[in-house]
Design a protein around this motif. Structure first.
Motif, short mmCIF file in Angstrom:
data_model
loop_
_atom_site.label_atom_id
_atom_site.label_comp_id
_atom_site.label_asym_id
_atom_site.label_seq_id
_atom_site.Cartn_x
_atom_site.Cartn_y
_atom_site.Cartn_z
N UNK A 77 36.02 83.02 -48.08
CA UNK A 77 37.45 83.04 -47.75
C UNK A 77 37.72 82.41 -46.39
N UNK A 78 36.68 81.93 -45.75
CA UNK A 78 36.85 81.35 -44.42
C UNK A 78 36.90 82.41 -43.33
N UNK A 79 36.70 83.65 -43.73
CA UNK A 79 36.67 84.76 -42.78
C UNK A 79 35.24 85.27 -42.69
N UNK A 80 35.05 86.49 -42.26
CA UNK A 80 33.71 87.05 -42.20
C UNK A 80 33.72 88.45 -42.81
N UNK A 130 29.93 96.97 -54.67
CA UNK A 130 29.83 95.51 -54.62
C UNK A 130 28.35 95.14 -54.73
N UNK A 131 28.11 93.87 -55.06
CA UNK A 131 26.73 93.39 -55.16
C UNK A 131 26.46 92.39 -54.04
N UNK A 132 25.21 91.98 -53.93
CA UNK A 132 24.80 91.09 -52.84
C UNK A 132 25.67 89.85 -52.70
N UNK A 133 26.04 89.25 -53.83
CA UNK A 133 26.86 88.03 -53.75
C UNK A 133 28.26 88.28 -53.22
N UNK A 134 28.74 89.52 -53.33
CA UNK A 134 30.09 89.84 -52.84
C UNK A 134 30.21 89.74 -51.33
N UNK A 135 29.07 89.85 -50.62
CA UNK A 135 29.10 89.67 -49.16
C UNK A 135 29.66 88.29 -48.85
N UNK A 136 29.22 87.29 -49.62
CA UNK A 136 29.65 85.91 -49.37
C UNK A 136 30.96 85.56 -50.04
#
Lengths: 349, 349
Positions: B129-132, B209-215
């Motif tokens: 999303x361009x955020x962190x 959430x899963x690992x990919x949701x971090x990104x």
């Protein structure tokens, strides 16, 4: 002749992907026979001189609770396919279906090998050496003891030595620091067991590795519990997707970036190839009295073909015997380290 | 006026990086005073009207055992810097030194907040999303109970609402499946606690959430134990490095790819900027009676400046009060869920 049973109904695309992949695989490998399992209406059009169709009346869905997959759907394509291995009709089985169900049914029908408490899923992750790091467990066991991690290391060593020809592949223990002092109690104890196993010649222990070492290719095999392995895998998938999506968007920004995309095509396409997880499709369910391979649910024809290829390589190189030999050799250590079973994801029948 | 104490000796580069970064930061922010702590020979050349130099006679190294950092080196730059916060001379402290030592000394000197068993490290990971995405714990606690994960969620919500201005940031629970049924016992129990906290208005729980949701940026905050958080972070760093190295190598392959590199420069440079972890430098040690920020050990001048900026934003927005308010509000839940402490990485004095 190598015979592989295929659950043709599994995965997001089912027979639309699995059947063409099987046809292609048969044409590539004259020494392969396939036993294709599926619903009558799905299998109707398929014919090949080295393919035998076996019908099933049910399909395990991605949402089916383990209870349903295991106890209710006794004529599912997944179960019928695994039964081919149990009955000795096939040397390996491949499915793109529900992972939990595949593990539970395999474990119920095939049973675990002597010396193994829990089967694990071994997957491959492409690394900077242009090869792949084998990581296990990828998600079958959410809580693991040190003894389980030792079992994973022994089984992973057998898998990699059989599939890559590397006689004595190195094993790294996933930790949050390279120093032996770091990590929780399970990891510390696992480190001790792995060092003992290295001394007794059961495996080639590299030492502790960190998350980035998976991609560096520091060790051929990385062992961890299924929760950690699954998070690391999915986090990496998420980052890779973010980068690919970003490049796509940026390259289609304006006329200049579109031109850049054309000139950079060979580089981007090489990157895509390197990152192509389809080439690494086909997780091995290790620790069972039979060879079971799990394809990614979203696999396309190419990816499913790679999973078939892994099953084929494992079968013709007698992976099962190799795992048995290694476990037998490590038996004194494995029995010393045996512990009472803990809570786990996969229920047994 | 905001006063920040800086451990100038920490990190791979020490004063060579920290001092120029501090000078730049002072010039950018007229409302900032810095208390710079370091060895006499290192601090000799530094002078600024809003900087006060405090001398220390020792330095905690990256290899120092916690025992040494905590009990022997009582006049270390790290300890003297943290003491500035304890004594009320500074509102926050920043160090690029040994993480374990920073956590242990901070905890010993500052103590934990009421209602918090264990401080956690909250880091930021750039998302699609361009955020962190704020992830905690990043490695302070290798075994966490469900109650600890709830505490992390409450503290992380305070941090993100203060630093991003998002009033009610969403919290995801890192798991290996989105379904509430998945995960181990700790995760299942944590899910229940987080749902209760959402009902009582203590936080905005997104769900698993899963690992990919971090990104993906699915949730503003992701909570997990420090082992899992550290592995996910390092695995992602490893993958990012692999991709960057690969692009560098491929673009310098021949005259055509070198030309491609020039035309693709704006895109690759935008990618680099997006992935630039320097912009996200500065992990918050949450749960202490004082603001402590950890810079990456390898931070350069730009990166260290971002860590100073995070400490500055936290101090001028009264992060500590915000954490206290949120914890007080969640007190009934936190005390219900309190459990006996488990093994942990960080020793207390």
């Amino acid at each position: 002749m190598i015979t592989i049973a295929v659950d043709c109904m599994g995965g997001d695309h089912g027979p639309r992907v699995t059947l063409p992949a099987c046809m292609h695989f048969l044409n590539l490998h004259p020494d392969v026979q396939l036993i294709l399992v599926g619903l009558p209406e799905s299998m109707a059009g398929f014919a090949h001189v080295r393919a035998k169709v076996v019908l099933a009346s049910e399909v395990v869905t991605m949402d089916d609770p383990l209870e349903v997959a295991l106890r209710r759907k006794k004529d599912s394509s997944m179960r019928v396919a695994i039964t081919q291995v149990k009955d000795g009709a096939a040397q390996a089985v491949v499915s793109a279906g529900n992972t939990g169900a595949l593990m539970a049914i395999s474990r119920y029908l095939l049973k675990t090998l002597d010396g193994i408490d829990r089967p694990a899923i071994a997957g491959q992750i492409p690394n900077a050496k242009g090869a792949a790091t084998t990581v296990l467990d990828m998600g079958a066991n959410v809580d693991c003891s040190a003894a389980h991690l030792l079992q994973f290391a022994v089984m992973g060593s057998a898998l990699v030595s059989v599939l890559s020809g590397e006689e004595n592949p190195s094993v790294g223990l996933l930790n949050i620091g390279e120093e032996a002092i770091k990590g929780n109690e399970v990891i510390k104890k696992a480190g001790e067991l792995l060092r003992s196993a290295a001394k007794s010649g059961d495996l080639n222990f590299y030492g502790n590795v960190e998350g980035n070492d998976i991609f560096k290719g520091t060790a051929d095999i990385v062992v961890c519990d299924g929760f950690v392995g699954n998070v690391a895998l999915k986090a990496s998938e998420g980052l890779a997707k973010m980068i690919v999506d970003f490049l796509k968007k940026e390259f289609s920004h304006n006329i200049f970036t579109k031109f850049a995309a054309i000139t950079a095509y060979p580089v981007i396409s090489a990157l895509k190839k390197r990152m192509d997880h389809r080439r690494y499709n086909g997780g091995a369910l290790l620790g069972l009295r039979g060879l079971v391979f799990k394809s990614h649910g979203s696999a396309d024809e190419v990816a499913f073909g790679f999973a078939l290829g892994r099953a084929y390589d494992a079968a013709r190189n007698n992976l099962l015997d190799q795992v048995r030999v290694r476990i037998a050799h490590a038996a004194p250590l494995l029995s010393d380290s045996a512990v009472s079973p803990q809570a786990e994801l996969v229920v047994t029948g």
